[in-house]
Design an enzyme around this catalytic site. Structure first.
Site, short mmCIF file in Angstrom:
data_model
loop_
_atom_site.label_atom_id
_atom_site.label_comp_id
_atom_site.label_asym_id
_atom_site.label_seq_id
_atom_site.Cartn_x
_atom_site.Cartn_y
_atom_site.Cartn_z
N PRO A 94 189.18 85.66 3.54
CA PRO A 94 189.13 84.73 2.42
C PRO A 94 187.74 84.28 2.04
O PRO A 94 187.02 83.69 2.82
CB PRO A 94 189.97 83.54 2.90
CG PRO A 94 190.15 83.72 4.35
CD PRO A 94 189.64 85.05 4.76
N GLU A 95 187.39 84.57 0.81
CA GLU A 95 186.21 83.96 0.20
C GLU A 95 186.76 83.00 -0.86
O GLU A 95 187.97 82.81 -0.93
CB GLU A 95 185.31 85.05 -0.41
CG GLU A 95 184.88 86.08 0.64
CD GLU A 95 183.93 87.15 0.12
OE1 GLU A 95 183.14 86.85 -0.78
OE2 GLU A 95 184.00 88.28 0.62
#
Length: 283
Positions: free
Chosen positions: A2-3
């Site tokens: 996850p960014e």
DNA sequence: ATGTGTTCCTGTCCGC
DNA sequence: TGCGGACAGGAACACA
């Protein structure tokens, strides 16, 4: 994975089942993620109503009716699963607890939210809402990419004199918050900047060009998350992990996709992490 | 202060 | 199919 875009997609997916609803039951199935979970976390969550779900950088913040805020970070492998609630046309019955299901929240309205994190680089904490920004994990974060504090002159100023490669500088969460390895590669490709170039040596106009490019790349990814998932959720109830076509990331040996460019994507390692770039159009 | 390398943990994939 | 090694979307931490 996850960014910022994935975290925002997860936040949007949680919103309809969390906001305005009480946590009827919280279960902590493992006492530590990256760090020990806060004392009595399950008791402190049980009965609290979620007043608001926010995102700061790659953190999700749930402001609770108890005056505390729940902080969640997904690390590298953290996932949120929703089951039990009818959303759109999907109905997900509660599955049996799976390996690496560390925290389970049963919400008013029938949804069950399960935090699963194989590598346990993720984190959760509780703090007083009025002191949330002062939390050690949040205090040093730089500006939000979509906020007014992130602008051309501020970025130029922040990178001035820095001797580190631009790749590393953009991964530095105090420069701009929310970019990770994938989107830094994508941003530098779109900007035509070689990831090895020293941050402080890049002409101010080129640094300035990064501001709208960062916003575009992130916004497109958020949009892709919203459009490729129904209600931000896959058919198995998992939030935030959508198919997204990257233009350079993980494309070593494949043709550059920039208009008119005939280059071939290369992979190099910078500070221990893969950088993908086109040697022909990134200078 | 700034820059770099190591570390946490588990899973997957690839070559032999 | 097993085995070893490389690698994975993060980022705190220790140290030059």
């Amino acid at each position: 994975m996850p960014e910022l875009p994935e975290v925002e997609t997860v936040r949007r997916g949680l919103e309809p089942v969390m906001t305005g609803r009480r946590i009827l039951h919280a279960e902590v199935r493992r006492p530590d993620l990256r760090w020990p979970l806060p004392p009595k976390m399950a008791e402190r969550l049980t009965g609290a109503r979620v007043e608001r779900l926010r995102r700061r950088s790659k953190y999700i913040l749930a402001d609770l009716s108890t005056g505390e805020t729940l902080l969640v970070h997904l690390g590298m492998s953290g996932r949120m699963l929703i089951s039990g609630a009818q959303v759109g046309t999907f109905h997900h019955p509660h599955p049996a607890p799976a390996k690496h299901d560390h925290v389970v929240l049963d919400m008013e309205g029938g949804a069950r939210i399960t935090f699963n994190d194989a590598r346990r680089f993720g984190a959760m904490d509780l703090m007083p809402t009025e002191r949330a920004e002062a939390h050690p994990l949040l205090a040093a974060l730089g500006p939000e990419p979509f906020g007014n504090d992130f602008n051309e002159s501020a970025l130029v100023q922040r990178l001035k004199g820095r001797n580190t490669p631009i790749k590393a500088a953009l991964l530095d969460q105090s420069v701009v918050a929310g970019l990770g390895n994938i989107y830094v590669c994508e941003v530098l490709h779109r900007a035509g900047i070689d990831p090895r170039r020293k941050a402080g040596q890049i002409a101010a106009a080129r640094v300035a060009s990064l501001v709208p490019i960062i916003r575009q790349v992130l916004q497109e990814a958020i949009d892709a998350g919203g459009s490729s998932l129904r209600d931000y959720r896959q058919t198995d109830g998992e939030l935030g992990y959508f198919q997204h076509a990257f233009r350079v990331y993980d494309r070593e040996g494949q043709p550059c996709l920039k208009d008119g460019c005939t280059g071939t994507i290369r992979r190099i390692v910078q500070s221990g992490r893969s950088s993908y770039y086109c040697p022909k159009c990134q200078r």
